[in-house]
Design an enzyme around this catalytic site. Structure first.
Site, PDB file in Angstrom:
ATOM      1  N   HIS A  56       0.844  -1.202   0.000  1.00 54.69           N
ATOM      2  CA  HIS A  56       0.000   0.000   0.000  1.00 54.69           C
ATOM      3  C   HIS A  56       0.874   1.245   0.000  1.00 54.69           C
ATOM      4  O   HIS A  56       1.460   1.615   1.016  1.00 54.69           O
ATOM      5  CB  HIS A  56      -0.920   0.007   1.229  1.00 54.69           C
ATOM      6  CG  HIS A  56      -1.956   1.093   1.189  1.00 54.69           C
ATOM      7  ND1 HIS A  56      -3.306   0.835   1.105  1.00 54.69           N
ATOM      8  CD2 HIS A  56      -1.851   2.440   1.211  1.00 54.69           C
ATOM      9  CE1 HIS A  56      -3.975   1.974   1.089  1.00 54.69           C
ATOM     10  NE2 HIS A  56      -3.107   2.975   1.152  1.00 54.69           N
ATOM     11  N   HIS A  58       1.289   5.272  -2.350  1.00 57.85           N
ATOM     12  CA  HIS A  58       0.727   6.208  -3.333  1.00 57.85           C
ATOM     13  C   HIS A  58       1.889   6.820  -4.105  1.00 57.85           C
ATOM     14  O   HIS A  58       2.366   7.910  -3.768  1.00 57.85           O
ATOM     15  CB  HIS A  58      -0.102   7.280  -2.643  1.00 57.85           C
ATOM     16  CG  HIS A  58      -1.330   6.763  -1.969  1.00 57.85           C
ATOM     17  ND1 HIS A  58      -2.596   6.933  -2.494  1.00 57.85           N
ATOM     18  CD2 HIS A  58      -1.498   6.073  -0.813  1.00 57.85           C
ATOM     19  CE1 HIS A  58      -3.491   6.365  -1.690  1.00 57.85           C
ATOM     20  NE2 HIS A  58      -2.838   5.835  -0.661  1.00 57.85           N
ATOM     21  N   GLN A 151      -9.690   9.267  -5.050  1.00 58.45           N
ATOM     22  CA  GLN A 151      -9.357  10.017  -3.840  1.00 58.45           C
ATOM     23  C   GLN A 151     -10.485  10.917  -3.360  1.00 58.45           C
ATOM     24  O   GLN A 151     -10.706  11.070  -2.157  1.00 58.45           O
ATOM     25  CB  GLN A 151      -8.104  10.860  -4.093  1.00 58.45           C
ATOM     26  CG  GLN A 151      -7.663  11.738  -2.936  1.00 58.45           C
ATOM     27  CD  GLN A 151      -7.099  10.948  -1.774  1.00 58.45           C
ATOM     28  OE1 GLN A 151      -5.961  10.516  -1.816  1.00 58.45           O
ATOM     29  NE2 GLN A 151      -7.894  10.738  -0.739  1.00 58.45           N
ATOM     30  N   HIS A 209      -9.808   1.811   0.401  1.00 55.06           N
ATOM     31  CA  HIS A 209      -9.577   2.617   1.596  1.00 55.06           C
ATOM     32  C   HIS A 209     -10.890   2.602   2.370  1.00 55.06           C
ATOM     33  O   HIS A 209     -11.881   3.179   1.919  1.00 55.06           O
ATOM     34  CB  HIS A 209      -9.234   4.062   1.221  1.00 55.06           C
ATOM     35  CG  HIS A 209      -7.831   4.268   0.733  1.00 55.06           C
ATOM     36  ND1 HIS A 209      -7.326   3.613  -0.358  1.00 55.06           N
ATOM     37  CD2 HIS A 209      -6.841   5.090   1.200  1.00 55.06           C
ATOM     38  CE1 HIS A 209      -6.065   4.016  -0.556  1.00 55.06           C
ATOM     39  NE2 HIS A 209      -5.759   4.900   0.374  1.00 55.06           N
ATOM     40  N   GLU A 212     -11.235   4.939   7.096  1.00 53.99           N
ATOM     41  CA  GLU A 212     -10.004   5.583   7.558  1.00 53.99           C
ATOM     42  C   GLU A 212     -10.377   6.851   8.329  1.00 53.99           C
ATOM     43  O   GLU A 212     -10.158   7.972   7.893  1.00 53.99           O
ATOM     44  CB  GLU A 212      -9.076   5.904   6.380  1.00 53.99           C
ATOM     45  CG  GLU A 212      -7.685   6.326   6.843  1.00 53.99           C
ATOM     46  CD  GLU A 212      -6.751   6.685   5.698  1.00 53.99           C
ATOM     47  OE1 GLU A 212      -5.578   6.960   5.976  1.00 53.99           O
ATOM     48  OE2 GLU A 212      -7.197   6.706   4.530  1.00 53.99           O
ATOM     49  N   ASP A 308       2.332   3.409   2.860  1.00 48.67           N
ATOM     50  CA  ASP A 308       1.314   4.386   2.502  1.00 48.67           C
ATOM     51  C   ASP A 308       1.898   5.606   1.806  1.00 48.67           C
ATOM     52  O   ASP A 308       1.612   5.867   0.659  1.00 48.67           O
ATOM     53  CB  ASP A 308       0.492   4.803   3.731  1.00 48.67           C
ATOM     54  CG  ASP A 308      -0.875   5.361   3.357  1.00 48.67           C
ATOM     55  OD1 ASP A 308      -1.163   5.471   2.150  1.00 48.67           O
ATOM     56  OD2 ASP A 308      -1.660   5.672   4.256  1.00 48.67           O
ATOM     57  N   TRP A 314       0.128  13.818   3.278  1.00 49.15           N
ATOM     58  CA  TRP A 314      -0.393  13.093   4.431  1.00 49.15           C
ATOM     59  C   TRP A 314       0.694  12.690   5.430  1.00 49.15           C
ATOM     60  O   TRP A 314       0.420  12.490   6.599  1.00 49.15           O
ATOM     61  CB  TRP A 314      -1.135  11.835   3.961  1.00 49.15           C
ATOM     62  CG  TRP A 314      -2.351  12.172   3.169  1.00 49.15           C
ATOM     63  CD1 TRP A 314      -3.604  12.448   3.644  1.00 49.15           C
ATOM     64  CD2 TRP A 314      -2.439  12.289   1.744  1.00 49.15           C
ATOM     65  NE1 TRP A 314      -4.457  12.739   2.606  1.00 49.15           N
ATOM     66  CE2 TRP A 314      -3.771  12.650   1.424  1.00 49.15           C
ATOM     67  CE3 TRP A 314      -1.521  12.134   0.701  1.00 49.15           C
ATOM     68  CZ2 TRP A 314      -4.202  12.846   0.114  1.00 49.15           C
ATOM     69  CZ3 TRP A 314      -1.953  12.341  -0.604  1.00 49.15           C
ATOM     70  CH2 TRP A 314      -3.284  12.684  -0.886  1.00 49.15           C
TER      71      TRP A 314
END
Length: 411
Positions: A56, A58, A151, A209, A212, A308, A314
């Protein structure tokens, strides 16, 4: 090329692995330590394992923190706002350059299998088009799965459904979702049904996702698990994050676990990211903001760890080292009991491979790809205790990476 003086997880003593080009030709016990031939790799009594897996990340967002502004609150939702600003600056070449730079980081730390989520809430799908090219151009380094990740939502984003369908046509391997970010609960539920239909029609894997958020009323996991159960798709479905589970009461969670087990879905936790983003609305006591990793594991379900983010809106840190995530996750998830430590590498190897549905493309077995790592310690426990590293990475029978450990001189 062969590997001698290797320790293998779950097997006693030293072993020799014979590699025949891109395949493992033989694995045999050694009676004791032997001298390595000129063309051999000497594991020197340390572990040899299949490659680390990043389940996982991005890649389209990496290395963008502070562009054009930093996430000052540290919340998930400000991260989404900052990314929306950066997304307006995304270009095809920009995405490829950053993704490849990050892939090099991952490779340097022994990762050879990667699942990346790519934002498809963009009418041009520029990032997705770039990542499809990156997948081809980096095949010698990694196997890359691409998740079509909405997203900003499927139902609550303009033309969200059409963009998801187009993303699969363009080459995304996995169907994603973000039901807790949709405008209403009804939209969240309908987004799950839509994405599961899309995956079933196209024979795709699923990675959502899911929940979360610290909100204990965010309960889309039960919807995803039931859809997976009814369709018989559980082993091809992954629920990422599920951090609301850390806020569920035990009575509800007990009922939920029954469904989760029979659904056979997989779980990914991103412990460093979640402990950073969640609990932001708490005073004290503050929640850890993670899913119930230890409980999922001990119930016999499949769970693994991912990074992630690497330097994005983030999460401002990260360097590609998934062993860093493993150590932090074991601390955060109360999994430092010796039994957990003895099998801790499962969380970044075998469990992750199951999540990515790698099957016989993964593992140290005769006939399988000659993809493996030589580590710096003889067992899982010592890898964690010493903050160890992957010393050598072999892919298709060729050395991909070598690391020389730092040395310390006294006096």
């Amino acid at each position: 090329m062969n590997i001698v003086n290797a320790r293998l997880r779950g097997r006693e003593g030293l072993h020799r692995l014979d590699l025949d080009g891109p395949r493992i030709a033989a694995i045999a016990p050694q009676p004791g330590s032997v001298a390595a031939a000129a063309d051999d790799l000497d594991a020197a009594g340390n572990l040899v394992v299949p490659p680390f897996v990043e389940p996982h990340i991005h890649l389209d967002a990496t290395l963008t923190a502070g562009e054009p502004a930093w996430n000052m609150s540290g919340t998930l939702f400000e991260g989404i706002e900052r990314w929306a600003e950066r997304k307006a600056l995304v270009t095809f070449d920009d995405t490829k350059t950053r993704a490849k730079k990050t892939i090099d980081m991952l490779v340097d730390h022994g990762i050879q299998h990667v699942r990346t989520h790519v934002d498809v809430t963009d009418p041009t799908l520029a990032a997705l088009r770039a990542m499809v090219e990156v997948r081809e151009e980096t095949r010698q380094l990694i196997d890359l799965q691409i998740v079509a990740f909405p997203q900003e939502g499927i139902e609550s984003y303009a033309n969200g459904r059409a963009l998801m369908e187009q993303a699969i046509e363009l080459g995304a391997d996995v169907v994603g979702g973000i039901p807790h970010f949709e405008n209403t609960r009804d939209q969240g539920v309908s987004s799950i049904k839509f994405l599961m239909d899309l995956a079933e029609r196209n024979g795709c894997l699923v990675d959502v996702h899911c929940d979360e958020t610290d909100d204990p009323q965010s309960r889309f996991l039960e919807v995803l698990a039931e859809e997976a159960r009814v369709r018989g798709m559980g082993e091809r479905v992954t629920a990422s994050h599920t951090v609301a589970m850390g806020s569920y009461d035990n009575a509800y969670c007990s009922k939920l676990f029954r469904l989760l087990k029979i659904s056979k879905i997989n779980f990914v936790s991103c412990p460093t990211e979640s402990i950073h983003l969640q609990g932001r609305f708490d005073t004290y006591p503050k929640r850890r903001g993670l899913t119930r990793v230890a409980e999922i594991d001990r119930a016999g379900m499949n769970v693994c760890f991912g990074q992630d983010s690497i330097v994005d809106p983030w999460y401002p840190l990260g360097n590609g080292n998934i062993l860093r995530i493993l150590e932090a996750g074991l601390h955060i998830c109360h999994m430092l009991g010796y039994a957990d430590l003895q099998r801790s590498l499962d969380l970044i190897t075998d469990n992750s491979a199951r999540t990515l549905n790698l099957g016989e493309r993964y593992g140290l077995e005769v006939g399988r790809p000659a993809n493996l790592l030589i580590l710096s310690a003889p067992d899982d426990y010592e890898m964690i205790r010493t903050q160890g590293h992957a010393l050598v990475s072999v892919r298709h029978g060729e050395v991909l990476m070598r690391r020389t450990p730092a040395s310390v001189q006294r006096g």
